[in-house]
Design an enzyme around this catalytic site. Structure first.
Site, mmCIF file in Angstrom:
data_model
loop_
_atom_site.group_PDB
_atom_site.id
_atom_site.type_symbol
_atom_site.label_atom_id
_atom_site.label_comp_id
_atom_site.label_asym_id
_atom_site.label_seq_id
_atom_site.Cartn_x
_atom_site.Cartn_y
_atom_site.Cartn_z
ATOM 1 C CG ASP A 135 116.885 31.655 85.043
ATOM 2 O OD1 ASP A 135 116.096 30.730 85.315
ATOM 3 O OD2 ASP A 135 116.563 32.657 84.367
ATOM 4 C CG ASP A 155 112.791 29.605 80.772
ATOM 5 O OD1 ASP A 155 112.992 28.940 79.753
ATOM 6 O OD2 ASP A 155 112.072 29.231 81.706
#
Lengths: 178, 178
Positions: free
Chosen positions: A7, A9
């Site tokens: 991922d 963020d």
């Protein structure tokens, strides 16, 4: 070769730090990271939910986020032994597409852009591992979820957790160092 | 519930038709769809490879593509019995992100945008089926690839092939009709 999906963020990009700094500045607040532990900023000041979320609609906000410490070094090392894909939930904020793409190109030029995935529901990701700060993405994911510590998830239990990229290195590469 | 991933260009959106029309107009050519069967337009006039590809860099080109006949009706029907994801190779043309997103929202408003996937290498897609016009995306895909006929793939063999959305309906829903 095993595949790791990562991922962006709060795992590669320090969204939280900039968000908190801007929010404090714009609203004359003095919140510290320690104060918003265990929840999202929007849950701390729910009366400003809309204003708090609005930062993400600004492509400039996402374009110059700081890189999370160790991510460049460790992802580069991992890419020698694992297939790396970047899986980011971009569909909630369509204006973020270009900023996210350019940020990845700038800070992770060694990754193949054919391995970027902008999605919503991450159960579509076919990988052995998913390193993410949001446990909701582990539901329906067929591989193993690995929770990357972020202020909002600090109290969540029941997942393999890594606090830093050095923990990720230890988990996947053991004592091996670059 | 089984999951079907569906490609956009040449499967939902008629990229080829508009591309050929614009190319003919801009370069004073009179190519017909029948003439470019079995290969891509860029392979037919390789001396204009760059100019031919440049159309895709224009977001306006992708924004108003015609919907391929039957796709709206059949995908809506399929969505009652299957989980539908849209998997489009957007990373080769980063300028296409917003146009693709808006096009899907306009023409397929019944689909959940959390099920859009903008990617490059489609081996990352976790689905039971992938309907695509490019056989390269079936390599590494763990489910079953279903080749949607487009002029460039007409001579390819060895795949389950569908010529139209009515064929897709027949394949997945049999005699059932709406």
């Amino acid at each position: 070769m095993k595949r790791i999906a990562i991922d962006m963020d709060e795992v590669m990009a320090n969204t939280f730090k900039k968000h908190l700094e801007l929010y404090n500045k714009d609203f004359g607040e003095t919140l510290t990271p320690e104060q918003v532990v265990g929840r999202k900023l929007r849950d701390y000041h729910p009366h400003r939910h809309q204003e708090i979320q609005a930062y993400f609609d600004n492509p400039d906000f996402l374009r110059d986020l700081e890189v999370i410490e160790g991510s460049q070094e460790v992802i580069r090392e991992l890419s020698e032994s694992f297939e790396i894909f970047i899986a980011t939930a971009a569909m909630e904020i369509p204006k973020s597409f270009t900023a996210k793409y350019e940020w990845l190109q700038e800070h992770f030029p060694f990754l193949n852009e054919m391995n970027y995935v902008f999605c919503g529901n991450k159960s579509i990701i076919h990988a052995d591992y998913l390193i993410d700060d949001s446990t909701r993405h582990f539901k329906g994911f067929q591989g193993q979820g690995i929770l990357f510590t972020a202020p909002h998830n600090i109290h969540e239990t029941g997942y393999t957790r890594v606090d830093t990229w050095w923990d990720v290195r230890q988990l996947f590469l053991g004592g091996k160092s670059s």
